[in-house]
Design an enzyme around this catalytic site. Sequence first.
Site, mmCIF file in Angstrom:
data_model
loop_
_atom_site.group_PDB
_atom_site.id
_atom_site.type_symbol
_atom_site.label_atom_id
_atom_site.label_comp_id
_atom_site.label_asym_id
_atom_site.label_seq_id
_atom_site.Cartn_x
_atom_site.Cartn_y
_atom_site.Cartn_z
ATOM 1 N N LYS A 36 40.916 50.315 -15.058
ATOM 2 C CA LYS A 36 41.354 51.507 -15.812
ATOM 3 C C LYS A 36 40.305 51.825 -16.888
ATOM 4 O O LYS A 36 39.388 51.031 -17.123
ATOM 5 C CB LYS A 36 42.720 51.253 -16.427
ATOM 6 C CG LYS A 36 42.713 50.192 -17.514
ATOM 7 C CD LYS A 36 44.104 49.901 -18.047
ATOM 8 C CE LYS A 36 44.018 48.838 -19.123
ATOM 9 N NZ LYS A 36 45.322 48.303 -19.505
ATOM 10 N N TYR A 275 21.895 62.892 -43.461
ATOM 11 C CA TYR A 275 22.874 63.739 -44.146
ATOM 12 C C TYR A 275 23.416 63.035 -45.379
ATOM 13 O O TYR A 275 23.687 61.832 -45.346
ATOM 14 C CB TYR A 275 24.071 64.007 -43.222
ATOM 15 C CG TYR A 275 23.802 64.941 -42.077
ATOM 16 C CD1 TYR A 275 23.417 66.264 -42.302
ATOM 17 C CD2 TYR A 275 23.971 64.508 -40.775
ATOM 18 C CE1 TYR A 275 23.193 67.126 -41.241
ATOM 19 C CE2 TYR A 275 23.758 65.365 -39.696
ATOM 20 C CZ TYR A 275 23.368 66.674 -39.949
ATOM 21 O OH TYR A 275 23.153 67.521 -38.907
HETATM 22 C C1 LIG Z 1 45.280 46.919 -19.198
HETATM 23 C C2 LIG Z 1 46.321 46.226 -18.452
HETATM 24 C C3 LIG Z 1 46.067 44.971 -17.897
HETATM 25 C C4 LIG Z 1 44.762 44.228 -18.108
HETATM 26 O O1 LIG Z 1 44.596 43.854 -19.453
HETATM 27 P P1 LIG Z 1 43.365 42.932 -19.900
HETATM 28 O O2 LIG Z 1 43.727 42.475 -21.253
HETATM 29 O O3 LIG Z 1 42.166 43.821 -19.934
HETATM 30 O O4 LIG Z 1 43.220 41.870 -18.910
HETATM 31 C C5 LIG Z 1 47.076 44.405 -17.139
HETATM 32 N N1 LIG Z 1 48.255 45.031 -16.954
HETATM 33 C C6 LIG Z 1 48.525 46.242 -17.475
HETATM 34 C C7 LIG Z 1 49.838 46.887 -17.227
HETATM 35 C C8 LIG Z 1 47.575 46.881 -18.247
HETATM 36 O O5 LIG Z 1 47.842 48.076 -18.769
#
Ligand SMILES: *Cc1c(COP(=O)(O)O)cnc(C)c1O
Length: 383
Positions: A36, A275
């Site tokens: 993701k 700036y």
């Molecule tokens: C992001 C996520 C993960 C993975 O999390 P990590 O800490 O990056 O391993 C697993 N399950 C769900 C539902 C997530 O949203």
Amino acid sequence: MRTTSVIEISQSALENNIEFIKSTLNENVRLSTVVKGNAYGHGIEYIVPMAEKAGVDHFSVFSTDEARIAKSVCKPDTEIMIMGYVDEEDVDWVLENGISCFVYQTEQLRLFLDRAKATGNKAQIHIELETGMNRTGFNRQQLRKVIPVIKENSDHFHVKGVCTHYAGAESIANHVRVQKQITRFNQGYKFLLLNGIHPEIRHSACSAAAIAYPKTQMDMVRVGILTYGYWPSKETQIHYLHKTKHKLNPLRQIITWRSKVMSLKNVKEGEFVGYGTTYMALEKKKIAVVPLGYSHGFSRSLSNQGRVLINGQRVGVVGMVNMNMATVDVTYVDKVKVGDEVIIIGKQGDNYITVSSFGELSEQVNYELLTRLPSRIKRIIKP
Ligand SMILES: *Cc1c(COP(=O)(O)O)cnc(C)c1O
């Protein structure tokens, strides 16, 4: 076309991390690599085929747009699972392509059912249980309503899994809450079985849970951040190293982010740089301009804070980070010239910059900084 900086991603580092993750898993636990957030900023289209080379055949994404990218580059038999949002207009595509999805809303389940009936494609679902995160997932009352719908429509639903997510497994401060969640999850699973629903697999663990609470690994883990070479938190890292008596960090950051010096300037004592007045040269200074700014994911919070490597030396950002440029103090760097390599993340000589040395540290800094890396920065795959 060359972008003002490039991001290299290392196949060998990725393989190292995946091997490490597998070494922490109980027997017969399947690995789903979480991609993701554009594969935590690395680029889904790069990471999926690279991870497949390392033996991964299951990927987790948040939404259909990410699923489409993953699907467009993955092998035909690779599985893709959506853990979050499916828009109404994407449901047919999801069903047609056998993408499995978390379900956590009665309306969503009904929609899947309607489209499954209409198209003749089975919906591949993972029943998400509310166990204490209070974000998504069915509570017991909702589950009672949903179970008959699933059972009566077994021609249209394939219950791939039952799942949940922990509210902060990376911190010991949440220990009691996580333990409660594990208990509730097991109770919810039993409740499903008692009511004649037999999910193929149970999955609940993210990186931190898989490391800190091995019993949460169940049949599959959904591991994101470790894949990319980062610990979910310092606590998780210490816990692991302590438990296994390892001395060295087994993970390797897979990104190197590099740019070049675009301009050099001598600044007189008492002058301001950039700036406003946030930085005044207290002595004669040599300043290098780097073509990187907040539009490239080099955050404004790195103003007068960040560090980069030039000619093997660690140098500091001075003045404000602009939209497209940052200025760094190279007064004490030998023989610096325009075109010299600038390392924003990665190794140069004996020095190393990690993502977390990127300024003010907060628990989630790795996650947030990585996912802000713009997809338009060119990615280069290295062996
Ligand atoms: C992001 C996520 C993960 C993975 O999390 P990590 O800490 O990056 O391993 C697993 N399950 C769900 C539902 C997530 O949203």
